[in-house]
Design a protein around this motif. Structure first.
Motif, PDB file in Angstrom:
ATOM      1  N   LYS A 291      34.197 -23.920  -7.546  1.00  0.00           N
ATOM      2  CA  LYS A 291      32.951 -24.062  -6.771  1.00  0.00           C
ATOM      3  C   LYS A 291      31.746 -24.025  -7.706  1.00  0.00           C
ATOM      4  CE  LYS A 291      30.416 -22.339  -2.831  1.00  0.00           C
ATOM      5  NZ  LYS A 291      30.268 -21.308  -1.804  1.00  0.00           N
ATOM      6  N   TYR A 292      31.808 -23.102  -8.655  1.00  0.00           N
ATOM      7  CA  TYR A 292      30.759 -23.054  -9.670  1.00  0.00           C
ATOM      8  C   TYR A 292      31.411 -23.262 -11.033  1.00  0.00           C
ATOM      9  CZ  TYR A 292      27.909 -21.034  -6.012  1.00  0.00           C
ATOM     10  OH  TYR A 292      27.234 -20.838  -4.851  1.00  0.00           O
TER      11      TYR A 292
ATOM     12  N   LEU B 203      28.895 -19.827 -14.406  1.00  0.00           N
ATOM     13  CA  LEU B 203      28.223 -18.708 -13.732  1.00  0.00           C
ATOM     14  C   LEU B 203      27.221 -18.072 -14.694  1.00  0.00           C
ATOM     15  CD1 LEU B 203      30.993 -16.722 -11.841  1.00  0.00           C
ATOM     16  CD2 LEU B 203      29.188 -18.090 -10.864  1.00  0.00           C
ATOM     17  N   PRO B 204      26.077 -17.659 -14.179  1.00  0.00           N
ATOM     18  CA  PRO B 204      25.124 -17.008 -15.081  1.00  0.00           C
ATOM     19  C   PRO B 204      25.560 -15.594 -15.454  1.00  0.00           C
ATOM     20  CG  PRO B 204      24.262 -17.075 -12.853  1.00  0.00           C
ATOM     21  CD  PRO B 204      25.552 -17.828 -12.829  1.00  0.00           C
ATOM     22  N   ILE B 205      25.432 -15.276 -16.728  1.00  0.00           N
ATOM     23  CA  ILE B 205      25.537 -13.892 -17.185  1.00  0.00           C
ATOM     24  C   ILE B 205      24.203 -13.616 -17.861  1.00  0.00           C
ATOM     25  CG2 ILE B 205      28.035 -13.907 -17.428  1.00  0.00           C
ATOM     26  CD1 ILE B 205      27.665 -14.287 -20.417  1.00  0.00           C
TER      27      ILE B 205
ATOM     28  N   ALA C  76      22.591 -16.030 -20.491  1.00  0.00           N
ATOM     29  CA  ALA C  76      23.565 -17.041 -20.916  1.00  0.00           C
ATOM     30  C   ALA C  76      24.342 -17.527 -19.690  1.00  0.00           C
ATOM     31  CB  ALA C  76      24.516 -16.465 -21.959  1.00  0.00           C
TER      32      ALA C  76
END
Lengths: 162, 114
Positions: free
Chosen positions: B44-45, B48-50, B53
């Motif tokens: 779906k993604y 992913l944002p961390i 980053a």
């Protein structure tokens, strides 16, 4: 409030994945990357100030540290050598999960100290501009740009210096 | 006794009544289905944002692996079923009989004393 195309479940997924990667000190869970540091905030009551409200003689007193997990990006050391000897300089960027500060009931501010890699880094600037899904209430990270400072100018460790 | 499709019971089978080979196959296929579902969720993604980053998820890899495993398991099942078909069993019987005849033809005749 989550957006129409970014439900709260997805926001929670993003937070959960980040915690798994970075680590979650507040819940005592190690992460896959698991870089640790300690954040110190200055104690305004205990620090002596001059008539301008500045910490007198650079003798700030800090509160007890709070352990945090962060993604750390450190520049190489830069040595300036003069007649007094070599002087190490280093800039480090600490990227924290914003939720971790909320869990710790703490706000990172310019002037705070971060203990990492046997050195103390003062926060020079803070960037909170990673908006998940473009939602300003889903502000996701706290990115602190820091610089190495001398241990003798802080009151955390007893060091031999002039 | 089940010999081919014609007398195979096509009603709802209980898992406990399936033999070990069948149970192993079902478990492997179930694992492939789980991989496919997890891959769909993770697709779906793509990233992913961390903090400061982004990280990429392995959804597409999981889906590709699951599709390959499912295809291999279906092929394996089809081959197993074909090996136990009526025709294959008769051919095996025929081969066995021919080999037996060949073997018997090489047995020396007894010496007849009249």
């Amino acid at each position: 409030m989550a957006g129409r195309f970014l439900p709260q479940r997805d926001v929670n997924l993003v937070t959960r994945v980040s915690r798994e990667l970075v680590g979650d000190k507040q819940r005592n869970k190690d992460g896959l990357i698991n870089q640790e540091c300690v954040v110190y905030k200055p104690s305004l009551q205990e620090s002596a100030v001059n008539m301008y409200g500045e910490a007198a003689g650079g003798k700030k007193v800090y509160k007890n540290g709070v352990q945090m997990n962060a993604l750390v990006a450190a520049d190489d050391f830069d040595f300036n050598t003069d007649e007094f000897g070599p002087d190490a300089q280093q800039n480090v960027v600490f990227s924290f999960l914003r939720q971790a500060f909320i869990d710790a009931s703490m706000v990172l501010e310019i002037g705070d100290l971060i203990d990492w890699n046997y050195g103390y880094f003062e926060v020079g600037s803070i960037n909170e501009n990673q908006l998940v899904g473009g939602q300003f209430d889903q502000n996701f990270s706290v990115v602190a740009t820091t610089f190495l400072i001398r241990k003798s100018s802080i009151q955390i460790e007893r060091v031999r210096s002039i | 006794m089940i010999t081919d499709y014609s007398n195979a019971p096509f009603n709802n089978m209980l898992f406990k009544d399936i033999n070990e080979v069948g149970k192993q196959w079902i478990k492997k296929y179930g694992l492939a289905l789980c991989k496919e579902l997890l891959g769909t969720i993770r697709s779906k993604y793509a990233s992913l944002p961390i903090p400061n980053a982004e990280t990429t998820l392995d959804g597409d890899t999981l889906r590709t692996e699951a599709a390959t495993e499912k295809e291999a398991l279906i092929t394996e099942l089809r081959e197993t079923l074909e090996q136990t078909s009526r025709k294959a069993l008769l051919e095996a019987d025929k081969d066995e009989a021919e080999f037996l005849q060949e073997k018997l033809s090489k047995v020396p005749y007894p010496i007849y004393i009249g």
